[in-house]
Design a protein around this motif. Structure first.
Motif, mmCIF file in Angstrom:
data_model
loop_
_atom_site.group_PDB
_atom_site.id
_atom_site.type_symbol
_atom_site.label_atom_id
_atom_site.label_comp_id
_atom_site.label_asym_id
_atom_site.label_seq_id
_atom_site.Cartn_x
_atom_site.Cartn_y
_atom_site.Cartn_z
ATOM 1 N N GLY A 1 0.853 -1.184 0.000
ATOM 2 C CA GLY A 1 0.000 0.000 0.000
ATOM 3 C C GLY A 1 0.885 1.229 0.000
ATOM 4 N N GLY A 2 0.445 2.306 0.664
ATOM 5 C CA GLY A 2 1.259 3.522 0.703
ATOM 6 C C GLY A 2 1.679 3.939 -0.697
ATOM 7 N N ILE B 1 -3.945 0.583 -1.028
ATOM 8 C CA ILE B 1 -3.832 0.381 0.425
ATOM 9 C C ILE B 1 -3.456 -1.073 0.747
ATOM 10 C CG2 ILE B 1 -5.056 0.454 2.637
ATOM 11 C CD1 ILE B 1 -6.852 2.669 1.343
ATOM 12 N N ASP C 1 -1.608 -2.548 3.807
ATOM 13 C CA ASP C 1 -1.024 -1.387 4.490
ATOM 14 C C ASP C 1 0.259 -1.771 5.233
ATOM 15 O OD1 ASP C 1 -1.017 1.360 5.122
ATOM 16 O OD2 ASP C 1 -1.912 0.984 7.089
ATOM 17 N N ASN D 1 2.734 0.818 6.531
ATOM 18 C CA ASN D 1 2.527 1.475 7.824
ATOM 19 C C ASN D 1 2.409 0.499 8.990
ATOM 20 O OD1 ASN D 1 2.351 4.300 6.843
ATOM 21 N ND2 ASN D 1 0.640 3.458 5.673
ATOM 22 N N LEU E 1 -8.140 -4.244 8.468
ATOM 23 C CA LEU E 1 -6.725 -4.574 8.259
ATOM 24 C C LEU E 1 -6.136 -5.407 9.398
ATOM 25 C CD1 LEU E 1 -5.570 -1.294 6.525
ATOM 26 C CD2 LEU E 1 -5.978 -3.532 5.489
#
Ligand code: PNW
Length: 485
Positions: A29-30, A59, A62, A65, A459
């Motif tokens: 993602g990101g 995403i 993810d 993150n 998530l």
């Protein structure tokens, strides 16, 4: 039909390594975070009308993150290795040899690697898992321009070796050049989606793409050996995928030949130049003629010098099919060697139980035979860099009680045991595809390959029973018995 196969829990060597595998676009993602550039997948997954199932990986899990949590998850499963890929467009957003480096992208992979090492998990790093920077595709169509691509890939590789090589001891240049060539530049079902319908020259493009991967691989392994290995002491190679093929009619010589030819078109295409330093297999030249590129004298010398540098054979393997000989057609788009593939043989016998994806059937005997075929042809220690399946149909099976997948893993590990102890094949390790449910390319979030379940709303990660099965079976299978090789 293979439905009655039983897991035997056969032994594996004490030093056999196990782990999980992922790829950057599928989990990170990101998509635009911290200066990341566009890749051909960022473009492809957003085409209108959609060329995927409508979904993209902006995403996805993810992971960008949530990476610390994901490393802890792996540590809790007692994995020895983690195979992941670096997104080229995260570290060099515009991709080219004169383009700026994105230090924030470098910092992400540095932190990932440091956390793995701190948890005693060995990183196995793939430089290219299908996500070319969009800018190099816009400039010169990426793989379709061997010279340009090679020069940009060399710079990107040098950057990775110099920034990460103090802690990364196993490198992979390309993941599955066959898929990059055929699926992305002939069938058009993966980025950049070139195919006949899109008006591109499918007669020559896939073979040019494969050529670029082979030459760029050789150039980069030589760079690693000359400039980095003396101080970093790591290993480098490539990952090739391939089904195993059984003859459609075991009594027909033409089908027996077709099964062998299919393996040569799948694996020999890349394996012979990369590991043996030879020209393309004669079978391919005879079917494809001038559509298959020639190695220039410089390239010929390069692949010869580079061949012996490859330290292992990275094998992605999922399933087995039957191969049926077809009459030799006129010069057509022949990427199979004129065979028809099927899951059912001439007597209607299925190759094995079907998983959550139609092409992926449980056929561990084919895996054993492929390990033997590769060992005989290339004589390199094998690391199984991907193997796994999506579970079958019920929600429970897709979620946590994934009995189908546990049995698949159990049987495929038994096949490795047979290959090691009975066939004398050197197999060093095994990565389950995949650490967690993720973006399965054009099929989106439908097929779930993870040993960890991901709820794509919250998530949240939840290990499936297969994750605990792998942790426990490796604990009990690994014995201090000497290898037979
Ligand atoms: C691999 N086939 O691709 C890839 O390396 C992964 O990124 C992917 O998620 C995984 O397998 C599961 O599909 C393949 O048709 C795609 O034989 C297709 C085939 C094999 C591998």
């Amino acid at each position: 039909t293979g439905h009655d196969l039983l897991v035997e829990e056969l032994p594996l060597p004490a030093d056999f390594a196990w782990g999980t595998a992922t790829a950057a676009y599928q989990i990170e993602g990101g998509a635009t975070q911290d200066g990341k550039g566009m890749s051909i997948w960022d473009t492809y997954a957003h085409l209108k009308p959609s060329r995927t199932n409508g979904e993209n990986a902006d995403i996805t899990c993810d992971h960008y993150n949530r990476m610390p949590e994901d490393v802890e998850l792996m540590a809790s499963l007692d994995v020895d290795v983690y195979r992941f890929s670096i997104a080229w467009s995260r570290v060099v957003p515009l991709g080219g040899r004169n383009d700026p480096v994105n230090e924030k992208g470098i910092a992400f992979y540095n932190e990932l690697i440091d956390r793995l090492v701190a948890r005693n998990i060995e990183p196995v790093v793939t430089l290219y898992h299908w996500d070319a920077p969009q800018a190099i595709y816009d400039r010169y169509e990426a793989f379709l321009n061997t010279e340009e691509f090679r020069a940009d890939f060399e710079r990107y590789a040098r950057l990775c070796f110099s920034r990460f090589g103090s802690r990364v001891k196993k490198w992979v240049t390309f993941n599955e050049p066959y898929i990059i060539s055929i699926f992305a530049h002939l069938n058009g079902t993966l980025a950049p989606g070139r195919c006949r319908e899109a008006g591109t020259d499918v007669k020559t493009e896939p073979w040019r793409v494969g050529h670029t991967a082979i030459v760029s691989h050789a150039a980069v392994v030589e760079i690693y050996a000359e400039e980095f290995r003396p101080s970093q002491h790591g290993e480098i190679s490539i990952v090739l995928n391939g089904h195993f093929y059984e003859p459609y009619d075991a009594n027909k010589q033409a089908d027996i030949d077709a099964a062998e030819r299919r393996l040569i078109f799948y694996i020999g295409w890349f394996g012979d130049p990369v590991f043996l330093g030879k020209d393309y297999p004669a079978e391919m030249r005879s079917y494809l003629g001038a559509r298959l590129p020639e190695f220039t004298p410089e390239e010929r010398n390069l692949i010869r010098r580079a061949a012996h540098i490859n330290a292992f054979y990275g094998m992605n393997h999922y399933s087995t099919k039957y191969a049926r000989a077809l009459p030799r057609p006129p010069a057509d788009d022949d990427w199979t060697g004129n065979i028809e593939e099927s899951s059912v043989d001439s007597e209607g016998k299925e190759i094995g139980p079907v998983s959550g994806l139609g092409w992926l059937r449980v056929a561990p005997e084919g895996f054993r035979k492929l390990l033997k075929w590769v060992w005989k042809r290339y004589h390199l220690p094998i690391i199984v860099t991907e193997n796994g399946c999506p579970s079958t149909d019920t929600e429970m099976e897709k979620a946590v009680d994934d009995k189908f997948r546990q049995r698949y893993f159990g049987l495929y590990l038994d096949a490795i045991s047979h290959a090691i102890y009975e066939d004398g094949v050197k197999v060093l390790g095994y990565c389950a595809w995949s650490l967690m449910d993720n973006y399965e390319w054009s099929a989106g979030y439908g097929p779930r390959f993870g040993i960890v379940h991901v709820d794509f709303e919250s998530l949240k990660r939840t290990p499936k029973n297969s994750a605990y099965y792998l942790r426990d079976t490796f604990k009990s299978r690994r014995k201090a018995s000497p290898r037979d090789v």
